[in-house]
Design a protein around this motif. Structure first.
Motif, PDB file in Angstrom:
ATOM      1  N   GLY A 191     -14.629  40.843 -29.171  1.00 34.45           N
ATOM      2  CA  GLY A 191     -15.295  39.581 -28.898  1.00 34.45           C
ATOM      3  C   GLY A 191     -16.805  39.717 -28.855  1.00 34.45           C
ATOM      4  N   ALA A 192     -17.460  38.601 -28.576  1.00 34.20           N
ATOM      5  CA  ALA A 192     -18.920  38.582 -28.531  1.00 34.20           C
ATOM      6  C   ALA A 192     -19.466  39.497 -27.440  1.00 34.20           C
ATOM      7  CB  ALA A 192     -19.410  37.152 -28.300  1.00 34.20           C
ATOM      8  N   GLY A 193     -18.770  39.534 -26.296  1.00 38.74           N
ATOM      9  CA  GLY A 193     -19.211  40.388 -25.201  1.00 38.74           C
ATOM     10  C   GLY A 193     -19.215  41.856 -25.596  1.00 38.74           C
ATOM     11  N   GLY A 194     -18.169  42.269 -26.294  1.00 37.49           N
ATOM     12  CA  GLY A 194     -18.072  43.656 -26.730  1.00 37.49           C
ATOM     13  C   GLY A 194     -19.143  44.025 -27.736  1.00 37.49           C
ATOM     14  N   ILE A 195     -19.366  43.138 -28.687  1.00 42.23           N
ATOM     15  CA  ILE A 195     -20.388  43.393 -29.712  1.00 42.23           C
ATOM     16  C   ILE A 195     -21.772  43.506 -29.078  1.00 42.23           C
ATOM     17  CG2 ILE A 195     -21.569  42.411 -31.721  1.00 42.23           C
ATOM     18  CD1 ILE A 195     -18.852  41.151 -32.493  1.00 42.23           C
ATOM     19  N   MET A 196     -22.097  42.565 -28.191  1.00 46.59           N
ATOM     20  CA  MET A 196     -23.405  42.576 -27.554  1.00 46.59           C
ATOM     21  C   MET A 196     -23.583  43.797 -26.652  1.00 46.59           C
ATOM     22  SD  MET A 196     -25.342  40.360 -28.745  1.00 46.59           S
ATOM     23  CE  MET A 196     -26.653  40.807 -27.602  1.00 46.59           C
ATOM     24  N   ALA A 197     -22.523  44.205 -25.957  1.00 43.48           N
ATOM     25  CA  ALA A 197     -22.606  45.384 -25.088  1.00 43.48           C
ATOM     26  C   ALA A 197     -22.937  46.626 -25.912  1.00 43.48           C
ATOM     27  CB  ALA A 197     -21.294  45.576 -24.337  1.00 43.48           C
ATOM     28  N   ALA A 198     -22.259  46.785 -27.048  1.00 45.53           N
ATOM     29  CA  ALA A 198     -22.516  47.941 -27.912  1.00 45.53           C
ATOM     30  C   ALA A 198     -23.945  47.919 -28.449  1.00 45.53           C
ATOM     31  CB  ALA A 198     -21.515  47.963 -29.060  1.00 45.53           C
ATOM     32  N   ILE A 199     -24.403  46.735 -28.853  1.00 39.50           N
ATOM     33  CA  ILE A 199     -25.768  46.610 -29.383  1.00 39.50           C
ATOM     34  C   ILE A 199     -26.797  46.938 -28.305  1.00 39.50           C
ATOM     35  CG2 ILE A 199     -27.490  44.968 -30.252  1.00 39.50           C
ATOM     36  CD1 ILE A 199     -25.200  43.553 -31.739  1.00 39.50           C
TER      37      ILE A 199
ATOM     38  N   SER B 199      -5.027  43.634 -20.805  1.00 42.34           N
ATOM     39  CA  SER B 199      -4.471  43.197 -22.087  1.00 42.34           C
ATOM     40  C   SER B 199      -5.574  42.949 -23.109  1.00 42.34           C
ATOM     41  CB  SER B 199      -3.647  41.927 -21.887  1.00 42.34           C
ATOM     42  OG  SER B 199      -3.175  41.423 -23.113  1.00 42.34           O
ATOM     43  N   VAL B 200      -6.649  42.286 -22.675  1.00 35.41           N
ATOM     44  CA  VAL B 200      -7.782  42.024 -23.577  1.00 35.41           C
ATOM     45  C   VAL B 200      -8.484  43.325 -23.950  1.00 35.41           C
ATOM     46  CG1 VAL B 200     -10.066  40.944 -23.716  1.00 35.41           C
ATOM     47  CG2 VAL B 200      -8.132  39.671 -22.764  1.00 35.41           C
ATOM     48  N   MET B 201      -8.634  44.229 -22.987  1.00 34.60           N
ATOM     49  CA  MET B 201      -9.285  45.507 -23.261  1.00 34.60           C
ATOM     50  C   MET B 201      -8.516  46.307 -24.310  1.00 34.60           C
ATOM     51  SD  MET B 201     -10.549  48.478 -20.589  1.00 34.60           S
ATOM     52  CE  MET B 201      -8.942  48.680 -19.811  1.00 34.60           C
ATOM     53  N   LYS B 202      -7.187  46.212 -24.256  1.00 36.41           N
ATOM     54  CA  LYS B 202      -6.359  46.966 -25.198  1.00 36.41           C
ATOM     55  C   LYS B 202      -6.200  46.264 -26.547  1.00 36.41           C
ATOM     56  CE  LYS B 202      -3.472  49.587 -21.978  1.00 36.41           C
ATOM     57  NZ  LYS B 202      -2.073  49.896 -21.576  1.00 36.41           N
ATOM     58  N   ASP B 203      -6.579  44.998 -26.611  1.00 42.07           N
ATOM     59  CA  ASP B 203      -6.458  44.236 -27.857  1.00 42.07           C
ATOM     60  C   ASP B 203      -7.383  44.815 -28.926  1.00 42.07           C
ATOM     61  OD1 ASP B 203      -6.901  42.008 -29.834  1.00 42.07           O
ATOM     62  OD2 ASP B 203      -5.487  41.005 -28.493  1.00 42.07           O
TER      63      ASP B 203
ATOM     64  N   ASP C 204     -15.251  43.530 -23.337  1.00 40.53           N
ATOM     65  CA  ASP C 204     -14.401  42.343 -23.551  1.00 40.53           C
ATOM     66  C   ASP C 204     -13.473  42.120 -22.358  1.00 40.53           C
ATOM     67  OD1 ASP C 204     -15.411  41.542 -25.981  1.00 40.53           O
ATOM     68  OD2 ASP C 204     -13.945  42.649 -27.174  1.00 40.53           O
ATOM     69  N   GLY C 205     -12.902  43.213 -21.838  1.00 39.98           N
ATOM     70  CA  GLY C 205     -12.004  43.100 -20.700  1.00 39.98           C
ATOM     71  C   GLY C 205     -12.711  42.619 -19.442  1.00 39.98           C
ATOM     72  N   VAL C 206     -13.925  43.112 -19.236  1.00 42.73           N
ATOM     73  CA  VAL C 206     -14.695  42.703 -18.059  1.00 42.73           C
ATOM     74  C   VAL C 206     -15.105  41.239 -18.159  1.00 42.73           C
ATOM     75  CG1 VAL C 206     -16.903  43.025 -16.850  1.00 42.73           C
ATOM     76  CG2 VAL C 206     -15.526  45.015 -17.496  1.00 42.73           C
ATOM     77  N   MET C 207     -15.464  40.798 -19.352  1.00 46.61           N
ATOM     78  CA  MET C 207     -15.999  39.444 -19.531  1.00 46.61           C
ATOM     79  C   MET C 207     -14.946  38.349 -19.427  1.00 46.61           C
ATOM     80  SD  MET C 207     -19.229  39.689 -19.818  1.00 46.61           S
ATOM     81  CE  MET C 207     -19.625  38.034 -20.381  1.00 46.61           C
ATOM     82  N   VAL C 208     -13.700  38.665 -19.761  1.00 44.85           N
ATOM     83  CA  VAL C 208     -12.671  37.622 -19.768  1.00 44.85           C
ATOM     84  C   VAL C 208     -12.298  37.222 -18.339  1.00 44.85           C
ATOM     85  CG1 VAL C 208     -10.633  39.122 -19.727  1.00 44.85           C
ATOM     86  CG2 VAL C 208     -10.532  36.920 -20.903  1.00 44.85           C
ATOM     87  N   HIS C 209     -11.993  35.961 -18.136  1.00 42.17           N
ATOM     88  CA  HIS C 209     -11.562  35.474 -16.820  1.00 42.17           C
ATOM     89  C   HIS C 209     -10.058  35.691 -16.664  1.00 42.17           C
ATOM     90  CE1 HIS C 209     -15.405  33.647 -15.821  1.00 42.17           C
ATOM     91  NE2 HIS C 209     -15.443  33.100 -17.031  1.00 42.17           N
ATOM     92  N   GLY C 210      -9.664  36.065 -15.467  1.00 38.62           N
ATOM     93  CA  GLY C 210      -8.251  36.269 -15.209  1.00 38.62           C
ATOM     94  C   GLY C 210      -8.012  37.448 -14.298  1.00 38.62           C
ATOM     95  N   ASP C 211      -6.743  37.757 -14.058  1.00 33.02           N
ATOM     96  CA  ASP C 211      -6.418  38.886 -13.184  1.00 33.02           C
ATOM     97  C   ASP C 211      -6.507  40.206 -13.953  1.00 33.02           C
ATOM     98  OD1 ASP C 211      -4.180  38.877 -14.817  1.00 33.02           O
ATOM     99  OD2 ASP C 211      -2.796  38.195 -13.261  1.00 33.02           O
ATOM    100  N   ALA C 212      -6.229  41.289 -13.230  1.00 34.86           N
ATOM    101  CA  ALA C 212      -6.346  42.621 -13.823  1.00 34.86           C
ATOM    102  C   ALA C 212      -5.431  42.795 -15.032  1.00 34.86           C
ATOM    103  CB  ALA C 212      -6.038  43.685 -12.774  1.00 34.86           C
ATOM    104  N   LYS C 213      -4.233  42.236 -14.951  1.00 31.83           N
ATOM    105  CA  LYS C 213      -3.274  42.367 -16.056  1.00 31.83           C
ATOM    106  C   LYS C 213      -3.818  41.735 -17.327  1.00 31.83           C
ATOM    107  CE  LYS C 213       1.561  41.482 -17.263  1.00 31.83           C
ATOM    108  NZ  LYS C 213       2.858  40.905 -16.796  1.00 31.83           N
ATOM    109  N   LYS C 214      -4.417  40.542 -17.194  1.00 30.33           N
ATOM    110  CA  LYS C 214      -4.984  39.874 -18.366  1.00 30.33           C
ATOM    111  C   LYS C 214      -6.174  40.647 -18.900  1.00 30.33           C
ATOM    112  CE  LYS C 214      -6.874  35.513 -20.046  1.00 30.33           C
ATOM    113  NZ  LYS C 214      -7.247  34.112 -19.710  1.00 30.33           N
TER     114      LYS C 214
END
Length: 257
Positions: A120-128, A112-116, A99-109
């Motif tokens: 998201g869809a990216g995370g679910i698909m990566a695990a699958i 933040s998404v990785m720790k949320d 999820d953190g890799v897939m989101v657009h933005g800087d490292a801080k954002k």
């Protein structure tokens, strides 16, 4: 800063290893130690998972040779066993990092998404996808009657994690203890021991499994640096799961040739 609860504790390698088993599996060891002392034995983690892999190989052997399940079903059960005995400890890391890799933005954002806690869809698909590749890989090594591949892939998954830890800059959190405790000396000792075990279990095929895991760990570290600048427990968990899958792929290629 050390945990106050363990402030009078003295370091014991054996107790720290058992603490690491308690931390990373659901086995009823129930030995607890401070995070600082436990992570001093991070380099020993692959050897612990040599035995976890042996248990998984035992499950595969029973399913294949006694229950006569087909290789795909054996692979699914074996993977499920590995996930269960490790308490699904790393798969959430895969989802969070993806999820953190897939989101657009800087490292801080991205951090933040990785720790949320939301996935998201990216995370679910990566695990699958990682689960499917791992299951297919186990199925393939069983087609070659190379059941030791299960032991090897589980053991070197932790070498992948150590490779990422060695080459990453930590961020605050539990993962930082594992990263800071990994240095070139204990990494080299750990990897040499693992290489010997891989060779004994699978000759050159086993060594290629180790190389695949180390390659995966280095790649995960590079991806983390590019996207986050740092690494945490989620990144280490991702390295573990990808390392297992890539080790299987490397061994399958060598088994063919």
């Amino acid at each position: 800063m050390e945990d106050d609860y363990f402030k009078d504790e003295k370091f014991s390698p054996f107790k720290s290893i058992l603490g690491l088993v308690t931390f990373s599996t659901i086995l009823p060891i129930n030995v607890f130690t401070s995070i600082e002392y436990m992570t001093k034995m991070t380099w020993f983690w692959p050897i612990i998972h040599f035995f976890i892999g042996a248990l998984a190989a035992g499950v595969a052997f029973i399913c294949q040779d006694f229950l006569h399940f087909n290789p795909l079903l054996v692979a699914v059960i074996t993977y499920a066993f590995l996930m269960l005995i490790t308490g699904f400890n790393h798969i959430d890391g895969v989802m969070d990092m993806a999820d953190g890799v897939m989101v657009h933005g800087d490292a801080k954002k991205k951090i933040s998404v990785m720790k949320d806690s939301m996935v998201g869809a990216g995370g679910i698909m990566a695990a699958i996808l990682i689960a499917l590749i791992t299951i297919a890989g186990i199925c393939n090594v069983l087609d070659y009657r190379f059941i030791n591949g299960i032991i090897i892939c589980e053991m070197v998954a932790k070498t992948s994690l150590l490779t990422t830890a060695l080459t990453s800059k930590p961020i605050d959190g539990i993962g930082s203890y594992f990263i800071r405790s990994t240095n070139i000396v204990n990494y080299a000792v750990s990897t040499i021991i693992v290489a010997v075990l891989c060779f004994l279990l699978g000759n050159i095929v086993g060594i290629f499994g180790l190389i695949g895991a180390m390659f995966a760990g280095a790649v995960v570290s590079l991806i983390a640096k590019k996207n986050f600048g740092v690494a945490n427990g989620d990144v280490l968990g991702t390295s573990n799961e990808i390392g297992r899958a890539v080790a299987l792929l490397f061994m399958i290629i060598m088994l063919f040739y």
